[in-house]
Design an enzyme around this catalytic site. Structure first.
Site, PDB file in Angstrom:
ATOM      1  N   TYR A   1     138.213  36.160  48.877  1.00 29.75           N
ATOM      2  CA  TYR A   1     138.686  37.197  49.994  1.00 29.75           C
ATOM      3  C   TYR A   1     140.073  37.074  50.567  1.00 29.75           C
ATOM      4  O   TYR A   1     140.542  37.826  51.198  1.00 29.75           O
ATOM      5  CB  TYR A   1     137.723  36.968  51.182  1.00 29.75           C
ATOM      6  CG  TYR A   1     136.244  37.479  50.746  1.00 29.75           C
ATOM      7  CD1 TYR A   1     136.250  38.714  50.284  1.00 29.75           C
ATOM      8  CD2 TYR A   1     135.300  36.674  50.726  1.00 29.75           C
ATOM      9  CE1 TYR A   1     135.132  39.263  49.928  1.00 29.75           C
ATOM     10  CE2 TYR A   1     133.970  37.105  50.271  1.00 29.75           C
ATOM     11  CZ  TYR A   1     133.820  38.430  49.937  1.00 29.75           C
ATOM     12  OH  TYR A   1     132.578  38.860  49.516  1.00 29.75           O
TER      13      TYR A   1
ATOM     14  N   HIS B   1     136.684  42.163  54.559  1.00 27.84           N
ATOM     15  CA  HIS B   1     135.910  41.100  55.028  1.00 27.84           C
ATOM     16  C   HIS B   1     136.349  40.727  56.378  1.00 27.84           C
ATOM     17  O   HIS B   1     136.142  39.367  56.660  1.00 27.84           O
ATOM     18  CB  HIS B   1     135.937  39.858  53.999  1.00 27.84           C
ATOM     19  CG  HIS B   1     134.964  39.308  53.663  1.00 27.84           C
ATOM     20  ND1 HIS B   1     134.386  38.108  54.344  1.00 27.84           N
ATOM     21  CD2 HIS B   1     133.510  39.377  52.994  1.00 27.84           C
ATOM     22  CE1 HIS B   1     133.049  37.709  54.070  1.00 27.84           C
ATOM     23  NE2 HIS B   1     132.760  38.608  53.173  1.00 27.84           N
TER      24      HIS B   1
HETATM   25 MG    MG Z   1     131.499  42.796  52.052  1.00 29.75          MG
END
Ligand code: MG
Length: 402
Positions: free
Chosen positions: A160, A210
């Protein structure tokens, strides 16, 4: 003829993936010999809580109830604990709800998409995840997916992202999964620009923030990637910041997807009715199963908003099948996330949806068409660990959202 009733509720927890997701499957056994239904109740991070809710609270509530009354059972189970709309009880309720739809399909001798109204399409287009340590590796991995027939790819870099190469922390900082939100924006926008130039205009590119940015940084990010024509930008904001979608919407046309962390209907209702997002992507077990997901899809359709149900490795194949049956039916289907299960998952769950040439296909068996080999599932018992990846911190040591 006396009604067919629920005789037993069994919870099966299995962990076949190397990434350690605990899959929770509910098996509802009925008074009709051989007739049972399977449902997905997967909340991997808190699986003991869901198992206890199912075995200690839902099972005694359900025994003896008429399996034909899905809506009645859902509504009563929803309020039975008085407090409601939280992730643990919603997942337990989802396991029961999806299993009841599976039973109804088996009784009707039809796939569940037929019970919803029939197919609008033969298969669901999926997107997959490409990652890499630098932009070139992301592009190479995306190209490899294109060669396999995928036309929609989510591009991330370093998971992420936001790992700061400088990483200057004050001495004595608490250990954790550190990231730098400003560095994240700089590196990801650069990667996406390179990827668009390398992969061409036809490739459908997605990206997941995210919920790692402050609202104003998320707004800047959405504006910066507007010329790149993303298929969608996911979780630009945290659920706690959803009012900020109005500001993003007012300032750019980047398509917005939101919802995997939602549990309460008010969270998506507000966004739908203001037309502030383009894709609903709830995790259907987190909102209580197929029944509320069907309702949310219809609500979205009225407002021109499409579906993109959450489809990671912590959704069991039964849950992926529930996603797929909604996808085949929904007039406002958008895209389906796909986590590419390894062969062992297909062995444990015969009938798990198959993906070919970028499309996910049903198997047309009654119900959701997925079964479970309980003996094989038991060979992959769940393990307990203190989660590390959710212990995220900003460069100065402050706790942050994962
Ligand atoms: Mg997601």
């Amino acid at each position: 003829m006396p009604p067919i009733t629920i005789q037993d509720l069994k919870v099966i927890v299995t962990q076949p993936l190397s990434t350690h997701q605990r899959m929770i499957v509910v098996k509802l056994i009925t008074s009709e010999p051989g007739l049972y239904g399977l449902g997905c109740a997967t909340f991997t991070q808190s699986y003991h809580s869901v198992v206890a809710a199912l075995e200690q609270h839902f099972k005694p509530f359900l025994i003896g109830r008429d399996v034909s009354r899905i809506e009645d059972i859902w509504q009563m189970a929803w309020v039975n604990a008085y407090w409601r709309n939280g992730p643990v009880l919603n997942n337990a309720l989802s396991g029961v709800d999806i299993a009841l739809w599976d039973i109804k399909g088996k009784l009707a001798n039809m796939p569940v998409y037929q019970l919803l109204g029939g197919k609008c399409r033969e298969a669901a287009a999926v997107y997959v995840h490409a990652d890499g340590r630098d932009p070139q590796e992301v592009i190479d991995n995306a190209r490899a997916f294109m060669d396999q027939g995928y036309r929609y790819v989510r591009l991330q870099m370093g998971g992420y992202g936001g790992k700061d190469a400088r990483d200057v922390r004050p001495p004595g900082s608490t250990p954790g999964a550190y990231y730098d939100a400003r560095e994240y924006t700089r590196r990801m926008v650069g990667m996406l620009e390179k990827a668009r130039a390398a992969l061409g205009a036809e490739m459908e590119i997605l990206h997941d923030i995210h919920e790692r940015l402050s609202p104003i940084d998320a707004l800047n990010f959405a504006k910066a990637v507007e010329p790149l024509n993303l298929f969608f930008l996911e979780d630009a904001l945290a659920p706690e910041d959803i009012e900020w979608f109005a500001h993003i919407r007012a300032q750019c046309a980047t398509p917005l997807a939101m919802g995997e962390l939602f549990n309460h209907p008010q969270e998506w209702r507000w966004l739908i009715e203001r037309r502030l997002i383009d894709f609903l992507r709830m995790h259907i077990s987190q909102i209580g199963g197929l029944t509320p997901a069907r309702n949310a899809a219809i609500h979205g359709a009225i407002y021109g908003i499409r579906t993109a149900w959450h489809g990671p490795g912590d959704v069991s194949p039964v849950g992926h099948a529930a996603n797929l049956h909604l996808d085949l039916w929904a007039p406002n289907f958008g895209i389906q996330e796909w986590c590419r299960f390894p062969e062992v998952v297909y062995e444990i769950f015969p009938g798990c949806p198959e993906v070919r040439d970028g499309y996910m296909f049903p198997n047309d068996r009654p119900g959701f068409g997925v079964d479970i080999d309980e003996a094989l599932a038991a060979k992959y018992p769940p393990t307990d660990e203190v989660l590390q990846w959710t212990q995220t911190r900003l460069p100065d040591g402050s706790p942050a959202r994962p």
